[in-house]
Write a protein that holds these residues in place. Structure first.
Motif, mmCIF file in Angstrom:
data_model
loop_
_atom_site.group_PDB
_atom_site.id
_atom_site.type_symbol
_atom_site.label_atom_id
_atom_site.label_comp_id
_atom_site.label_asym_id
_atom_site.label_seq_id
_atom_site.Cartn_x
_atom_site.Cartn_y
_atom_site.Cartn_z
ATOM 1 N N ASP A 70 -9.737 -0.716 -4.874
ATOM 2 C CA ASP A 70 -10.262 -0.077 -3.828
ATOM 3 C C ASP A 70 -9.140 1.337 -4.549
ATOM 4 O OD1 ASP A 70 -7.796 0.442 -2.164
ATOM 5 O OD2 ASP A 70 -9.821 -0.899 -0.662
ATOM 6 N N GLY A 71 -8.365 0.800 -5.025
ATOM 7 C CA GLY A 71 -7.272 2.517 -5.006
ATOM 8 C C GLY A 71 -6.210 2.133 -4.160
ATOM 9 N N SER A 72 -6.192 2.354 -3.007
ATOM 10 C CA SER A 72 -5.661 1.990 -2.225
ATOM 11 C C SER A 72 -3.615 0.747 -2.123
ATOM 12 C CB SER A 72 -6.124 1.907 -0.774
ATOM 13 O OG SER A 72 -6.445 0.724 -0.657
ATOM 14 N N CYS A 73 -2.997 1.509 -1.394
ATOM 15 C CA CYS A 73 -1.585 0.342 -1.417
ATOM 16 C C CYS A 73 -1.230 0.672 0.105
ATOM 17 C CB CYS A 73 -0.502 1.356 -2.013
ATOM 18 S SG CYS A 73 -1.174 2.187 -3.899
ATOM 19 N N ALA A 111 -0.467 -5.984 7.392
ATOM 20 C CA ALA A 111 -0.717 -4.671 6.527
ATOM 21 C C ALA A 111 -0.709 -2.809 7.010
ATOM 22 C CB ALA A 111 -1.329 -5.246 5.137
ATOM 23 N N THR A 112 -0.069 -2.808 6.217
ATOM 24 C CA THR A 112 -1.477 -1.312 7.021
ATOM 25 C C THR A 112 -0.990 -0.288 5.157
ATOM 26 O OG1 THR A 112 1.493 -0.440 6.965
ATOM 27 C CG2 THR A 112 0.418 -1.232 8.826
ATOM 28 N N PRO A 113 -1.758 0.971 5.700
ATOM 29 C CA PRO A 113 -1.958 1.804 4.281
ATOM 30 C C PRO A 113 -0.508 2.403 3.636
ATOM 31 C CG PRO A 113 -4.118 1.867 5.727
ATOM 32 C CD PRO A 113 -2.851 0.757 6.516
ATOM 33 N N CYS A 114 -0.137 2.662 2.975
ATOM 34 C CA CYS A 114 0.964 3.624 2.659
ATOM 35 C C CYS A 114 0.488 4.225 1.792
ATOM 36 C CB CYS A 114 2.193 3.003 1.973
ATOM 37 S SG CYS A 114 1.560 1.253 0.702
ATOM 38 N N LYS A 166 -7.274 -7.368 -1.674
ATOM 39 C CA LYS A 166 -7.000 -7.756 0.169
ATOM 40 C C LYS A 166 -6.413 -8.851 0.446
ATOM 41 C CE LYS A 166 -5.679 -5.628 4.149
ATOM 42 N NZ LYS A 166 -6.357 -4.378 5.332
ATOM 43 N N ARG A 167 -7.553 -9.652 0.214
ATOM 44 C CA ARG A 167 -7.986 -10.665 1.108
ATOM 45 C C ARG A 167 -7.864 -11.839 0.567
ATOM 46 N NH1 ARG A 167 -12.163 -14.394 0.270
ATOM 47 N NH2 ARG A 167 -12.607 -12.490 -1.298
#
Length: 322
Positions: free
Chosen positions: A257-260, A272-275, A232-233
């Protein structure tokens, strides 16, 4: 949960053509619902009255700078708009000529119901030297140009070619964006305000076809897609590394990390926001960009390389004939 309302701020010094630009926008919404919030530096909001001739959904704020003396009123109005059962497809805030568009954008972004679409600043090409040299307003006019994500040069039709080029060069010395183009009787590309681009094509880089007469030469719509997961960074740093060429970017990214995340970039501003989970990373970039900008910037962003790596495929060039 309702999606955020796109928010565009239109700035520019007094007489630069902001109201003309908004009226031209309102005649070409293609069925979209547009709400206009107008601030005038005085007790009578003349701009709001003029814009109401084109739209019923105009809200006027009077008596001063929208980002300081009536900031509370602005927040109240934004809350009211976000609470509507039928929300607008775009909220346009016309800043007074003596206010800072960036501060206005920051006020609007305090509410997660809104997402910044851009800061478009009109610059009177005929009077730019006079305005910047003014001891009282020159610094504010310069600040407006510096914080814009796109510049619209107005009244270039009143100048000969040499003076028009000089006006453009003066703006480009100050602006932090390369998105600078001439306005035609207030008409500006809808791309500055609306972004309905879907992310559904194959992996790789592709360009969407956009009518050439609507865009300045070199402005492109490029879509990046990849099966890789990103740090992300590093992804943020990559997207901001060519911010002076970028009008806007939006899309979805898969992280290491497995997130989107759902990401939005306007100039040098990243959000940016989690989705929900997405099948691949897909980001649409709009700006004075080319394949090398994106390849070079995003090459270091993946956390781990997947197989196969993303492809680069060119479908169409936009602005080559400009």
């Amino acid at each position: 949960m309702k999606p955020p309302i796109p928010l565009a701020v239109i700035g520019g010094y007094l007489g630069a053509g902001k109201t003309t630009m908004i009226n031209a926008l309102l005649t070409n919404t293609e069925g979209r619902r547009v709400t206009v919030l107008v601030n005038d530096f005085g007790a009578i909001n003349i701009d709001a009255a003029l814009i109401r001739e084109r739209s019923d959904d105009v809200i006027g704020l009077e008596n001063g700078c929208i980002c300081c003396s009536i900031g509370g009123k602005l927040m109240e109005t934004l809350i009211e708009i976000s609470a509507r059962e039928t929300r607008p497809d775009l909220l346009v805030i016309e800043a007074s000529g003596v206010s800072d568009p960036l501060r206005i954008a920051q006020v609007g972004m305090l509410d997660r119901a809104f997402r910044l679409q851009g800061i478009v600043v009109a610059v009177d090409a005929q009077r730019i030297d006079e305005t910047l040299a003014n001891a009282y307003v020159g610094e504010m006019a310069r600040r407006q140009i510096e914080t814009a994500t796109a510049i619209v040069l107005t009244k270039t039709d009143l100048l000969d070619d040499d003076n028009a080029r000089r006006a453009r060069a003066r703006v480009q010395e100050i602006a932090h964006t390369r998105i600078v183009f001439d306005g035609d009787q207030g008409k500006v590309p809808g791309t500055l305000f609306f972004s309905d681009t879907a992310a559904s094509a194959p992996l790789g880089l592709s360009r969407s076809i956009v009518p050439l007469h609507q865009l300045p030469a070199g402005l492109r719509n490029v879509t990046f897609r990849s099966n890789e997961r990103f740090d992300k960074r590093k992804l943020k740093a990559a997207c901001l590394s060519f911010s002076n060429k970028l009008l806007r970017a939006k899309g979805f990214a898969r992280l290491d990390d497995g997130s989107c995340i759902e990401l939005h970039v306007v100039g040098a501003r990243w959000h940016a926001t989690p989705c929900r989970d997405v099948p691949h990373t897909a980001i649409v970039f709009i700006g004075m960009i080319d394949d090398n900008d994106i390849q070079r910037a995003l090459a270091a962003a993946p956390a781990a390389r997947a197989e196969p790596a993303c492809e680069l495929r060119e479908e169409c060039h936009v602005g080559r004939h400009g």
